[in-house]
Design a protein around this motif. Structure first.
Motif, PDB file in Angstrom:
ATOM      1  N   TYR A  90     -10.396  37.944   3.882  1.00 63.27           N
ATOM      2  CA  TYR A  90     -11.665  37.340   4.285  1.00 63.27           C
ATOM      3  C   TYR A  90     -11.431  36.225   5.305  1.00 63.27           C
ATOM      4  O   TYR A  90     -10.363  35.623   5.353  1.00 63.27           O
ATOM      5  N   LEU A  91     -12.469  35.962   6.071  1.00 55.89           N
ATOM      6  CA  LEU A  91     -12.476  34.796   6.941  1.00 55.89           C
ATOM      7  C   LEU A  91     -13.840  34.131   6.777  1.00 55.89           C
ATOM      8  O   LEU A  91     -14.847  34.654   7.263  1.00 55.89           O
ATOM      9  N   SER A 149       0.865  36.611  -0.589  1.00 55.55           N
ATOM     10  CA  SER A 149       0.286  36.109  -1.833  1.00 55.55           C
ATOM     11  C   SER A 149      -0.923  35.207  -1.592  1.00 55.55           C
ATOM     12  O   SER A 149      -1.626  34.849  -2.543  1.00 55.55           O
ATOM     13  N   GLY A 150      -1.133  34.814  -0.342  1.00 61.63           N
ATOM     14  CA  GLY A 150      -2.221  33.901  -0.040  1.00 61.63           C
ATOM     15  C   GLY A 150      -1.884  32.448  -0.265  1.00 61.63           C
ATOM     16  O   GLY A 150      -2.742  31.574  -0.121  1.00 61.63           O
ATOM     17  N   THR A 151      -0.642  32.161  -0.594  1.00 55.76           N
ATOM     18  CA  THR A 151      -0.248  30.785  -0.887  1.00 55.76           C
ATOM     19  C   THR A 151       0.117  29.992   0.353  1.00 55.76           C
ATOM     20  O   THR A 151       0.232  28.767   0.298  1.00 55.76           O
ATOM     21  N   SER A 152       0.314  30.662   1.454  1.00 54.46           N
ATOM     22  CA  SER A 152       0.651  29.999   2.711  1.00 54.46           C
ATOM     23  C   SER A 152      -0.326  30.452   3.784  1.00 54.46           C
ATOM     24  O   SER A 152      -0.517  31.649   3.992  1.00 54.46           O
ATOM     25  N   THR A 153      -0.962  29.487   4.440  1.00 52.38           N
ATOM     26  CA  THR A 153      -1.937  29.791   5.478  1.00 52.38           C
ATOM     27  C   THR A 153      -1.636  28.985   6.737  1.00 52.38           C
ATOM     28  O   THR A 153      -0.942  27.962   6.681  1.00 52.38           O
ATOM     29  N   ILE A 162      -9.193  31.303   5.557  1.00 55.32           N
ATOM     30  CA  ILE A 162      -8.724  32.673   5.351  1.00 55.32           C
ATOM     31  C   ILE A 162      -8.285  32.818   3.899  1.00 55.32           C
ATOM     32  O   ILE A 162      -7.704  31.895   3.312  1.00 55.32           O
ATOM     33  N   SER A 163      -8.580  33.972   3.319  1.00 51.11           N
ATOM     34  CA  SER A 163      -8.187  34.235   1.933  1.00 51.11           C
ATOM     35  C   SER A 163      -8.024  35.742   1.756  1.00 51.11           C
ATOM     36  O   SER A 163      -8.395  36.522   2.641  1.00 51.11           O
ATOM     37  N   ARG A 164      -7.472  36.122   0.624  1.00 53.57           N
ATOM     38  CA  ARG A 164      -7.287  37.553   0.366  1.00 53.57           C
ATOM     39  C   ARG A 164      -7.451  37.831  -1.116  1.00 53.57           C
ATOM     40  O   ARG A 164      -7.206  36.954  -1.962  1.00 53.57           O
ATOM     41  N   ARG A 179     -19.202  35.133   6.800  1.00 55.61           N
ATOM     42  CA  ARG A 179     -17.956  35.529   6.150  1.00 55.61           C
ATOM     43  C   ARG A 179     -17.594  36.925   6.609  1.00 55.61           C
ATOM     44  O   ARG A 179     -18.355  37.882   6.382  1.00 55.61           O
ATOM     45  N   LEU A 180     -16.455  37.023   7.247  1.00 53.84           N
ATOM     46  CA  LEU A 180     -15.929  38.315   7.666  1.00 53.84           C
ATOM     47  C   LEU A 180     -15.046  38.887   6.566  1.00 53.84           C
ATOM     48  O   LEU A 180     -14.344  38.148   5.868  1.00 53.84           O
ATOM     49  N   SER A 181     -15.102  40.198   6.439  1.00 56.75           N
ATOM     50  CA  SER A 181     -14.241  40.905   5.499  1.00 56.75           C
ATOM     51  C   SER A 181     -13.427  41.941   6.255  1.00 56.75           C
ATOM     52  O   SER A 181     -13.876  42.485   7.266  1.00 56.75           O
TER      53      SER A 181
END
Length: 124
Positions: free
Chosen positions: A80-81, A54-58, A70-72, A19-21
């Motif tokens: 994060y990845l 917002s992290g709602t679209s990837t 991917i997330s935030r 997990r990358l940050s």
């Protein structure tokens, strides 16, 4: 101005996970589109994944779809990845990037700020 610092890279065996940050400075982090890119030795920079403010679209490159996420966390100014089922061809320096415009982009020149990168090596 946004400063980005990646962490979490390392050596992992094929099939393993990392997990990358990417920690960001600045009060406007939550408004930025964020992306991950990678560059293998002797190759061009390649898009990996991106998400909106917002992290709602990837969006993912085909080569990592189903394996990477991917997330935030805007409260922590961090993106994060999560990388699962890693393959030797995933070996590269991974870069975090920030884009002021709201739409997800896959071209490196569309991003305004970059981190210094973190090495990921997938090998026995």
């Amino acid at each position: 101005q946004v400063q980005l610092v990646e962490s979490g890279g390392g050596l992992v065996q094929p099939g393993g996970s990392l997990r990358l940050s990417c920690a960001a400075s600045g009060r406007t982090f939550s408004s930025y589109t964020m992306g991950w890119f990678r560059q293998a030795l002797g190759k061009e920079c390649e898009f990996v994944a991106a998400l909106n403010w917002s992290g709602t679209s990837t969006y993912y490159a085909d080569s990592v779809k189903g394996r990477f996420t991917i997330s935030r966390d805007n409260a922590k100014n961090t993106v994060y990845l999560q990388m699962n089922s890693l393959k030797p061809e995933d070996t590269a320096i991974y870069y975090c990037a920030a884009r002021k415009a709201p739409r997800i982009a896959t071209i490196p020149s569309n991003y305004d700020y970059w981190g210094q990168g973190t090495q990921v090596t997938v090998s026995l």
